[in-house]
Design a protein around this motif. Structure first.
Motif, short mmCIF file in Angstrom:
data_model
loop_
_atom_site.label_atom_id
_atom_site.label_comp_id
_atom_site.label_asym_id
_atom_site.label_seq_id
_atom_site.Cartn_x
_atom_site.Cartn_y
_atom_site.Cartn_z
N GLU A 1 0.83 -1.22 0.00
CA GLU A 1 0.00 0.00 0.00
C GLU A 1 0.86 1.26 0.00
N ARG A 2 1.81 1.34 0.94
CA ARG A 2 2.65 2.54 1.03
C ARG A 2 3.56 2.66 -0.19
N THR A 3 4.00 1.51 -0.71
CA THR A 3 4.85 1.52 -1.91
C THR A 3 4.07 2.06 -3.11
N MET A 4 2.81 1.64 -3.24
CA MET A 4 1.96 2.16 -4.32
C MET A 4 1.84 3.68 -4.21
N ASN A 5 1.61 4.19 -3.00
CA ASN A 5 1.47 5.63 -2.78
C ASN A 5 2.74 6.38 -3.19
N MET A 6 3.90 5.77 -2.95
CA MET A 6 5.17 6.42 -3.26
C MET A 6 5.49 6.41 -4.75
N TYR A 7 5.18 5.32 -5.45
CA TYR A 7 5.70 5.13 -6.81
C TYR A 7 4.67 5.25 -7.94
N ASN A 8 3.39 5.02 -7.67
CA ASN A 8 2.44 4.96 -8.79
C ASN A 8 2.21 6.26 -9.52
N ASN A 9 2.42 7.41 -8.87
CA ASN A 9 2.21 8.68 -9.56
C ASN A 9 3.52 9.34 -9.97
#
Length: 191
Positions: free
Chosen positions: A179-187
């Motif tokens: 979850e936190r990794t998605m928040n950091m890298y997806n945008n």
């Protein structure tokens, strides 16, 4: 999450080396190299074991060809007794521009034969993946040639930078979860 399976998708053989479709292999190679892992040929895959921050990473590059990636994935997941949510599959993605990557806990194969085979083998699409955008700058009917083609010289600086970022995303996935990794890298825009 003390043991993690990192699956890089690609095709074996020198003719496929460093093509867009083999970016999964290239990212897993970079991750293993950064952490002094050495690949050896084993059952259904090239395998490297990496230790980092108290975690063990089993890194595989299936030797089954892309369309049979699920066989190697399942074999190593079962052999190493790794939970499905503690796996991360690295794959090329034509629906994303070269400057982007997307991490997801699950999702459709979106026409990708490697992901489709993993899904069929596992009986689920609920496994984490990192989609590495390769763009879709090809004429109609030329998708196969584009995907199996080498990077253009002007794309290489972005590919190399994004490969480093993808390695950091693997570390982040292991350290702080998806979850936190998605928040950091997806945008993130990598240019």
């Amino acid at each position: 999450m003390s043991k993690i399976l990192i699956v890089g998708l690609g095709n074996i053989g020198t003719e496929y080396a460093h093509t867009r479709h083999n970016i999964g292999f290239d990212v897993v190679n970079s991750f293993a190299l950064k952490h002094s892992g050495m690949f050896k040929t084993d059952r259904l895959a090239e395998v490297a074991e990496v230790k980092w921050k108290g975690k063990t990473f089993i890194c595989i590059k299936p030797t089954t060809y892309m369309n049979l990636s699920g066989k190697a994935f399942k074999y190593w997941m079962d052999k190493e007794k790794i939970l499905l949510e503690h796996t991360l599959t690295i794959v090329d993605e034509i629906a994303l521009p070269l400057t982007k990557m997307r991490i997801r806990p699950s999702g459709s194969a979106a026409g990708h034969n490697g992901l489709r085979d993993i899904e069929q083998t596992l009986g689920t699409d609920k496994y984490p993946r990192l989609r590495f955008g390769i763009g879709n700058h090809f004429p109609k009917g030329m998708q196969v040639e584009y995907v199996l083609g080498k990077w253009l010289k002007e794309e290489l600086p972005i590919v190399n930078k994004k490969t480093e970022v993808a390695v950091e995303a693997i570390e982040s996935f292991a350290a702080i979860g998806i979850e936190r990794t998605m928040n950091m890298y997806n945008n993130m825009e990598i240019a």
